[in-house]
Design a protein around this motif. Structure first.
Motif, mmCIF file in Angstrom:
data_model
loop_
_atom_site.group_PDB
_atom_site.id
_atom_site.type_symbol
_atom_site.label_atom_id
_atom_site.label_comp_id
_atom_site.label_asym_id
_atom_site.label_seq_id
_atom_site.Cartn_x
_atom_site.Cartn_y
_atom_site.Cartn_z
ATOM 1 N N GLU A 60 35.198 30.870 39.909
ATOM 2 C CA GLU A 60 35.863 32.089 39.451
ATOM 3 C C GLU A 60 34.818 33.086 38.949
ATOM 4 N N ILE B 132 34.924 36.630 37.024
ATOM 5 C CA ILE B 132 35.693 37.700 36.385
ATOM 6 C C ILE B 132 34.687 38.629 35.712
ATOM 7 N N ARG B 133 34.568 39.831 36.261
ATOM 8 C CA ARG B 133 33.583 40.790 35.748
ATOM 9 C C ARG B 133 34.254 42.119 35.488
ATOM 10 N N TRP B 134 33.731 42.826 34.502
ATOM 11 C CA TRP B 134 34.069 44.238 34.385
ATOM 12 C C TRP B 134 32.806 44.954 33.965
ATOM 13 N N ILE C 173 44.374 41.798 38.996
ATOM 14 C CA ILE C 173 43.431 41.365 37.972
ATOM 15 C C ILE C 173 42.633 40.180 38.505
ATOM 16 N N ARG C 174 43.322 39.311 39.270
ATOM 17 C CA ARG C 174 42.624 38.182 39.894
ATOM 18 C C ARG C 174 43.125 37.987 41.318
ATOM 19 N N THR D 58 37.781 32.743 43.113
ATOM 20 C CA THR D 58 38.677 33.750 42.550
ATOM 21 C C THR D 58 37.838 34.877 41.968
ATOM 22 N N GLY E 295 37.792 38.854 39.914
ATOM 23 C CA GLY E 295 38.434 39.858 39.083
ATOM 24 C C GLY E 295 37.344 40.581 38.333
ATOM 25 N N LYS E 296 37.570 41.701 37.596
ATOM 26 C CA LYS E 296 38.853 42.358 37.594
ATOM 27 C C LYS E 296 38.817 43.495 38.615
#
Ligand SMILES: [Zn+2]
Ligand SMILES: [Zn+2]
Length: 445
Positions: free
Chosen positions: A176, A178-180, A352-353, A364, A366-367
């Motif tokens: 997974e 998940i970065r912003w 979001i994902r 997976t 995101g974001k």
């Protein structure tokens, strides 16, 4: 709350091995020698080599400041890249007022920084972001929004001194990502000149009387919530619903950055894939649902008019194209790409994902912005999309078609929607209160 007008430093170009410019008037070089006319910057023996005129002055310090001797002085920079990594990247000659700082960092090339007063910077931003013929109330709404966003960002940057931690690398075991992206990643200046912060072209274009009037008539006016200047974010087009702040950035609930229907009629938030499918394949009533060329011409600078399909759009990839994009943009080889599965969406339908299923690995992502980055040579317009997969007889995908809504992250003010509201007679104050629910307006200086 601040009580007087701040000064900003704006990064104009970064990582250049050489560049040229022109001083249109007299500048003081590091507070001393007077210079004007053309100049060239290059690197010689790992040191800067800045030559003014035909060699009247040469600077070789790694940090050079050029301060205007009179206020009407300006300078030109050649070949400034704008729209970096976005779908409309191009180079332009640009003109600025204020001071110029040139810094050479070992192995990182030149950085050119413009120091400018906040209200003057805003006049330029408003002129660059939209055309001079845009409705006055839109320009005023945007002035208040940009001013608030900017000062909130400066205050946050002053509070948070810790440098950004680099993202954890994607390894074969990563399941997974998940970065912003925060904008505190500028360590040399307050804001960059690109869409990453706010598009700023100095005084390249003449600042229209309309833009200047919008700045003067809203001078020092901010959106305020809980006694703090609002982090008033904005984007091009929401697609009918805006989204909640944490769906694009960190998990902080910001009351004035919650999802709203961008319409005179109610639209419930998207909660299921079925609702998303109906939403994205329909053309709901919304302020930003316009293809009226007269409105778009008023709002968008000429190069943005190349994009008119922002409310509802689609892109089509062969499976091989998408596999290659994932290798190139994410460094991820999934083998044969079998599926793109939406796992979680915000109320505007923005993902979001997203789960990416391949024969070799499943990952997976995101974001919002990271999804848009992985699935496009530049950036997808938005992450509010559904996926239609065409499969061969053996079940292996042949083609993926993405049907989407909106342009940008969808949090805060919808620029196209705000423009249409202004055309329909809403005042700037009504427009900003529509997008930033619960925020008040206050004049700080
Ligand atoms: Zn930036
Ligand atoms: Zn909108």
């Amino acid at each position: 709350m601040l009580s007087r007008e701040p000064t900003l430093s704006v990064g104009i170009l970064e990582g250049y091995a050489d560049f040229r410019g022109h001083l249109e008037g007299v500048f003081a070089l590091n507070g001393g020698k007077r210079v004007d006319g053309p100049f060239t910057c290059s690197i010689r023996d790992n040191s800067p080599h800045i030559v003014f005129g035909s060699g009247e002055a040469v600077a070789d310090l790694p940090d050079v400041t050029l301060s205007p001797v009179s206020p009407e002085t300006s300078f030109l920079l050649e070949d400034v890249t704008i729209g970096v990594k976005f779908h409309w990247e191009r180079k332009e000659q640009q003109r600025f007022r204020g001071g110029l700082r040139i810094v050479l960092r070992p192995g990182k090339g030149f950085t050119a920084i413009n120091t400018v007063a906040l209200e003057e910077y805003l006049a330029s931003v408003i002129s660059s972001e939209m055309s001079a013929s845009a409705p006055g109330e839109l320009l005023r709404a945007h002035a208040i929004t940009s001013r608030s966003w900017l000062v909130a960002m400066l205050e946050r940057a002053r509070l948070v001194h810790a440098p950004l931690q680099p993202f954890a690398p994607i390894t074969p075991e990563t399941t997974e990502v998940i970065r912003w992206y925060s904008r505190e990643d500028h360590d040399m200046y307050d804001v960059c000149a690109d869409d990453h912060c706010q598009r700023y072209q100095g005084i390249t274009k003449i600042i229209s009387p309309a833009a200047a009037g919008a700045i003067t008539s809203t001078r020092g006016v901010f959106l305020v919530h809980d006694n703090a200047v609002c982090d008033a974010r904005f984007f091009k087009a929401c697609g009918g619903l805006t989204d909640d702040f944490p769906n694009s950035w960190e998990e902080t609930d910001i009351p004035y950055l919650r999802s709203i229907a961008d319409a005179a009629v109610p639209h419930p938030p998207i909660t299921t894939e079925g609702e998303m499918e109906r939403w994205v394949l329909s053309s709901p009533e919304a302020y930003c649902n316009t293809r009226d060329p007269a409105i778009l011409r008023q709002i968008l600078p000429s190069f943005d008019q190349e994009t008119t399909d922002f409310f509802r759009w689609h892109v089509s990839y062969t499976r091989e194209e998408l596999e290659a994009l994932l290798r190139k943009k994410a460094g991820v080889d999934v083998g044969i790409l079998m599926d793109l599965v939406p796992l979680q969406r915000g109320p505007s339908g923005r993902l979001i994902r997203l789960r990416i299923v391949g024969t070799q690995r499943t990952i997976t992502v995101g974001k919002d912005l990271e999804i848009r980055r992985w699935l496009s040579p530049s950036h997808l317009y938005s992450s509010a999309f559904i996926v239609r997969t065409e499969r061969g007889d053996d079940g292996v995908p042949l083609r993926f078609i993405l049907y989407g809504a909106g342009w940008g992250h969808g949090v805060g003010l919808c620029q196209i929607g705000a423009a249409v509201m202004a055309v329909r007679g809403f005042a700037a104050e009504d427009i900003v209160r529509h997008y930033f629910r619960g925020a008040e307006l206050r004049k700080a200086y």
